[in-house]
Write a protein that holds these residues in place. Structure first.
Motif, mmCIF file in Angstrom:
data_model
loop_
_atom_site.group_PDB
_atom_site.id
_atom_site.type_symbol
_atom_site.label_atom_id
_atom_site.label_comp_id
_atom_site.label_asym_id
_atom_site.label_seq_id
_atom_site.Cartn_x
_atom_site.Cartn_y
_atom_site.Cartn_z
ATOM 1 N N UNK A 131 0.805 -1.215 0.000
ATOM 2 C CA UNK A 131 0.000 0.000 0.000
ATOM 3 C C UNK A 131 0.835 1.260 0.000
ATOM 4 N N UNK A 132 0.179 2.423 0.045
ATOM 5 C CA UNK A 132 0.900 3.704 -0.025
ATOM 6 C C UNK A 132 1.799 3.971 1.163
ATOM 7 N N UNK A 133 1.545 3.287 2.297
ATOM 8 C CA UNK A 133 2.391 3.498 3.465
ATOM 9 C C UNK A 133 3.709 2.761 3.410
ATOM 10 N N UNK A 134 3.873 1.902 2.401
ATOM 11 C CA UNK A 134 5.109 1.109 2.267
ATOM 12 C C UNK A 134 6.146 1.939 1.517
ATOM 13 N N UNK A 135 6.766 2.865 2.246
ATOM 14 C CA UNK A 135 7.735 3.791 1.663
ATOM 15 C C UNK A 135 9.113 3.550 2.259
ATOM 16 N N UNK A 136 10.173 3.965 1.564
ATOM 17 C CA UNK A 136 11.531 3.763 2.095
ATOM 18 C C UNK A 136 11.725 4.362 3.479
ATOM 19 N N UNK A 137 11.154 5.549 3.717
ATOM 20 C CA UNK A 137 11.319 6.182 5.018
ATOM 21 C C UNK A 137 10.675 5.384 6.139
ATOM 22 N N UNK A 138 9.455 4.919 5.896
ATOM 23 C CA UNK A 138 8.754 4.132 6.900
ATOM 24 C C UNK A 138 9.477 2.817 7.159
ATOM 25 N N UNK A 139 9.918 2.171 6.082
ATOM 26 C CA UNK A 139 10.631 0.898 6.229
ATOM 27 C C UNK A 139 11.916 1.084 7.036
ATOM 28 N N UNK A 140 12.683 2.124 6.693
ATOM 29 C CA UNK A 140 13.950 2.357 7.388
ATOM 30 C C UNK A 140 13.720 2.665 8.865
ATOM 31 N N UNK A 141 12.763 3.556 9.159
ATOM 32 C CA UNK A 141 12.503 3.922 10.554
ATOM 33 C C UNK A 141 12.009 2.722 11.350
ATOM 34 N N UNK A 142 11.164 1.888 10.733
ATOM 35 C CA UNK A 142 10.629 0.722 11.442
ATOM 36 C C UNK A 142 11.715 -0.304 11.718
ATOM 37 N N UNK A 143 12.567 -0.544 10.740
ATOM 38 C CA UNK A 143 13.615 -1.543 10.938
ATOM 39 C C UNK A 143 14.666 -1.073 11.945
ATOM 40 N N UNK A 144 15.070 0.193 11.854
ATOM 41 C CA UNK A 144 16.036 0.709 12.835
ATOM 42 C C UNK A 144 15.407 0.728 14.229
ATOM 43 N N UNK A 145 14.166 1.204 14.296
ATOM 44 C CA UNK A 145 13.483 1.203 15.578
ATOM 45 C C UNK A 145 13.330 -0.198 16.134
ATOM 46 N N UNK A 146 13.031 -1.148 15.255
ATOM 47 C CA UNK A 146 12.906 -2.537 15.694
ATOM 48 C C UNK A 146 14.211 -3.101 16.208
ATOM 49 N N UNK A 147 15.306 -2.817 15.491
ATOM 50 C CA UNK A 147 16.619 -3.308 15.929
ATOM 51 C C UNK A 147 16.981 -2.739 17.301
ATOM 52 N N UNK A 148 16.697 -1.444 17.499
ATOM 53 C CA UNK A 148 17.011 -0.827 18.794
ATOM 54 C C UNK A 148 16.099 -1.348 19.899
#
Length: 479
Positions: free
Chosen positions: A226-243
């Motif tokens: 969907x439209x929410x699947x953007x590079x910024x959202x993906x990057x923030x979610x993955x970095x946030x998840x790792x932390x």
């Protein structure tokens, strides 16, 4: 002691039958999703019922029907073999149920092929397939238990102080006492000491967990799309998840530092050896959690709320409540690994959807099938630590049986995921092929009953989930 497979192995035939049925279930689910069945709307062949298909989709539909015939023959042969061998009543009952349900399943398949599939009929078709798969897998689990469950040392009671006991509070009979780790000698070089410190803080974050749990979140985001699947959202979610994983791991190190000193596999951890001060570790965990939640909040508040739940659940509920107090710690604790799927889905959609729930359920079911192998390998170590893991409390036979149950549940959820999402043949092929390898490793574990076999099954479980998640990622984004 190693138990050898008998000639014309009944466990082998049961495993082949179970995976054959599973192949049909997954292939049928994907065929329905991709609408390949509509290319051959007749029975038993295409056209007027006796013509060969003219398209690739038609050949896929015909291949599914031919495979159903082969699997049906294998099921009947395996059932007759079981009766000839005089197996236990529950094994006969499970196979008998599968044999009775199989023609009904095939009949519904014929109706679906000719008249098309309504939502309710498709659900019944899938449910019957899963039930037949569960019956054959149950027969396998029970037969393996009879063949390989003899001569085992029973599980021990475990006290919360860390020593396995017979109720008297005495230390273990083998005389293995509590390790007394010493603070490692620090290098004199300032650069070498800095490197050692960095490695210590890095290990606090449990980096081995990061790649897999971040892959869970990535797969969930790709599946949601969907439209929410953007590079910024993906990057923030993955970095946030790792932390978030790093924060949870750090708090776990802090809370278990005394127990870690008693266990051989954890006695060299930074807090167990006083390499990192407790106060510094707590501050480090708080910083990681704060940055993680800030990144999640930038994505959306639901992702942040789920991230907070994940950190608290693993750091407090699992570490302090579940792990030291109940034999079901691994099962309930599987929710910690399942939450990244919900976080990933929520990150791109702002809500919790069915696809995210199914992926989370897959992780939840997979966790015991995965971790019980490690618990078998480190049974004595967990007993020293005072943790009531399944092999320590219920014994190794029960643990191996539960591995089969949860492996079956994992595969069943994967089939449901294929049926109710847009996943295609890459995911189907992966879950069948790598699932078969996982089952093979578990069967080997039953017969060999060694640490090597436990680690083999452990790595097979990692391979299954990692490749299945990659298949979800590629199926959802490239095909």
């Amino acid at each position: 002691m190693v138990t050898r497979f008998p000639s014309i192995s009944l466990p082998g035939m049961l495993a082949a039958t179970a995976m054959g049925v599973y192949l049909l279930v997954v292939a049928g689910a994907v065929t329905a999703v991709t609408d390949a069945a509509s290319a051959c709307m007749a029975w038993p062949a295409c056209g007027d019922g006796s013509s060969l298909p003219a398209t690739t989709d038609g050949w896929i539909a015909i291949g599914h029907r031919l495979a159903a015939i082969v699997v049906g023959v294998v099921l009947v042969f395996t059932t007759l073999l079981a009766w000839r061998r005089g197996v236990e009543a529950r094994v006969k009952a499970a196979l008998g149920l599968a044999v009775v349900l199989y023609p009904l399943q095939a009949g519904i398949g014929a109706v679906v092929a000719v008249a098309g599939a309504s939502a309710s009929l498709s659900a019944i078709h899938l449910a019957l397939g899963v039930l037949i798969f569960a019956s054959t897998l149950a027969a396998l689990a029970w037969r393996l238990e009879i063949l390989t469950g003899h001569g085992e040392q029973s599980g021990r009671e475990v006290d919360t102080a860390g020593d396995s006991t017979d109720g008297s509070g005495a230390p273990p009979a083998d005389g293995v006492g509590t390790p007394s780790p010493e603070r490692p000698d620090l290098p004199t070089s300032r650069i070498a000491r800095a490197k050692l410190t960095v490695r210590a803080y890095y290990s606090l974050m449990k980096p081995r967990l990061m790649w897999l749990l971040c892959l869970v979140a990535a797969a969930a985001m790709a599946l949601a799309g969907g439209p929410g699947f953007t590079p910024g959202v993906v990057a923030a979610t993955l970095v946030g998840g790792a932390l978030a994983i790093g924060a949870s791991g750090t708090f776990n190190h802090v809370l278990e530092r005394d127990v870690d000193r008693r266990m051989q596999r954890t006695s060299d951890r930074p807090l167990a050896t006083d390499l990192v001060p407790v106060g510094n570790a707590v501050a480090f965990g708080i910083i990681l959690a704060g940055i993680s939640l800030a990144l999640f909040a930038w994505v959306n508040l639901l992702a942040a709320a789920l991230g907070l739940v994940a950190i608290v659940f693993y750091s407090v509920i699992y570490t302090l409540v579940l792990k030291p107090n109940t034999v079901q710690n691994t099962v309930i604790g599987g929710a910690a690994g399942a939450l990244p799927a919900l976080i990933g889905w929520a990150a791109v959609t702002g809500e919790i959807g069915l696809g995210g729930v199914l992926l989370a359920t897959l992780i939840f079911a997979w966790t015991p099938a995965h971790f019980y192998n490690l618990a078998l390998a480190y049974k004595e170590d967990y007993a020293r630590g005072g943790f009531p893991m399944m092999p320590v409390v219920r014994g190794e036979t029960a643990t191996r049986r539960h591995i089969v149950w949860y492996l079956g549940a994992t595969l069943a959820v994967a089939a449901a995921l294929a049926a109710w999402t847009e996943l295609g043949w890459l995911f189907a092929a992966t879950t069948v092929v790598v699932g078969a390898v996982f089952l093979w490793a578990v069967i080997r574990l039953h017969f060999e009953r060694t640490e090597t076999a436990a680690f083999r099954a452990f790595h097979a479980s990692n391979a299954y989930l990692g490749l299945a998640l990659l298949a979800v990622l590629f199926d959802a984004t490239l095909f």
